[in-house]
Design a protein around this motif. Sequence first.
Motif, short mmCIF file in Angstrom:
data_model
loop_
_atom_site.label_atom_id
_atom_site.label_comp_id
_atom_site.label_asym_id
_atom_site.label_seq_id
_atom_site.Cartn_x
_atom_site.Cartn_y
_atom_site.Cartn_z
N LEU A 92 0.83 -1.27 -0.06
CA LEU A 92 0.03 0.08 -0.10
C LEU A 92 0.90 1.28 -0.09
O LEU A 92 1.76 1.37 0.74
CB LEU A 92 -0.85 0.04 1.14
N SER A 115 2.70 -0.82 8.13
CA SER A 115 2.54 -0.07 6.73
C SER A 115 3.58 1.19 7.09
O SER A 115 4.07 1.48 8.11
CB SER A 115 1.12 0.76 6.87
N PRO A 152 -2.74 -2.68 5.06
CA PRO A 152 -2.68 -3.46 3.79
C PRO A 152 -2.96 -4.94 3.86
O PRO A 152 -2.87 -5.59 2.88
CB PRO A 152 -1.24 -3.10 3.43
N GLY A 175 -3.17 -7.74 -0.22
CA GLY A 175 -2.14 -7.60 0.82
C GLY A 175 -2.01 -8.77 1.87
O GLY A 175 -3.22 -9.22 2.39
#
Length: 313
Positions: A92, A115, A152, A175
């Motif tokens: 992401l 992330s 994600p 993901g």
Amino acid sequence: MAVKQIQEEILTLKKEQDVVILAHYYQPIEIQEIADHLGGSLGLSRLANKTDKNYIIFAGVDFMAETASILNQNKKVLIPNPESCCPMAAYLTADKVKEYRINNPNLPVVVYINSTAAVKAESDICCTSANAVKIVKRISSEFNTKAVLFGPDANLADYSEQKSGIKCIKMPEEGNCYVHSQLTIEDMEKIRIAHPKSQILVHPECIREVRELADFIGSTGQMYNLVKNNTTLESDFCIGTERGLMERMVQDFPNKNFHLISEKLLCYNMKKNTIELMRYVLDHLDDPMFEVKVPPEIAKKALKPIEKMLEYS
Ligand code: 13P
Ligand code: SF4
């Protein structure tokens, strides 16, 4: 040099300096043994938020050290191996989050702590595997929506949707964590047959079909607490997460039995930190090579969703 000797040197160096060592349960056991604090992502974020030391050595992967740095912008956060990164974060980007927002106006954005800092900066709130369900419920009620954007990790999104009843739109569909998503139905069936009296614990990053065959689904910290609070004599557990957590449990609970569900449960990224590197960093606290830096404008924006998560959990 023998591991024991390196560990002793680390303990001496640590005492002489203004430093705290935080380590995740997935770290090599010899690093876990010399940490000041051990924990899962949520516990470590809380600890990073409270420390009064000026140097934080974070034995974990990049997103964990970045989170500590965002929470401590006036302190130095160091990672023993700057190449220890979580590949899930690469699913992401901040631009993608902006695109999802344009296509789904009014929906809150929940971003898993695994992330990048830039992605966190574009979110409304962060979550960990320990609090994802709670966070999804709370933020959807705050925004008065029946759905959230979630990324994600598509497996954690699916788990959060199942448990909260709130639609979690995946950012992106695919993901995943290469460690946990490798566990299969066959692995679960085999372990159940091999240890019929055992409790099977898995992480929510596992696929739904695997989760459905488990007795307990939880974060590393929640698994640890479940085992710790189990008072049954001769208790027996099958562990469905990275092997480092099981190594911790074997040491802490010598009267309980543990089995790793699969030999595949190894995060190479977490193991890039070594005891030798830990020793080296302690001697080079001001070497910029180890410092985790988040650009100040991103850190400022990412701080809000992280603090909001800590407040809500
Ligand atoms: P926890 O949040 O359960 O500690 O897990 C972090 C992680 O990276 C899982 O793969
Ligand atoms: Fe990332 Fe998976 Fe390793 Fe956790 S176990 S740090 S999610 S790759």
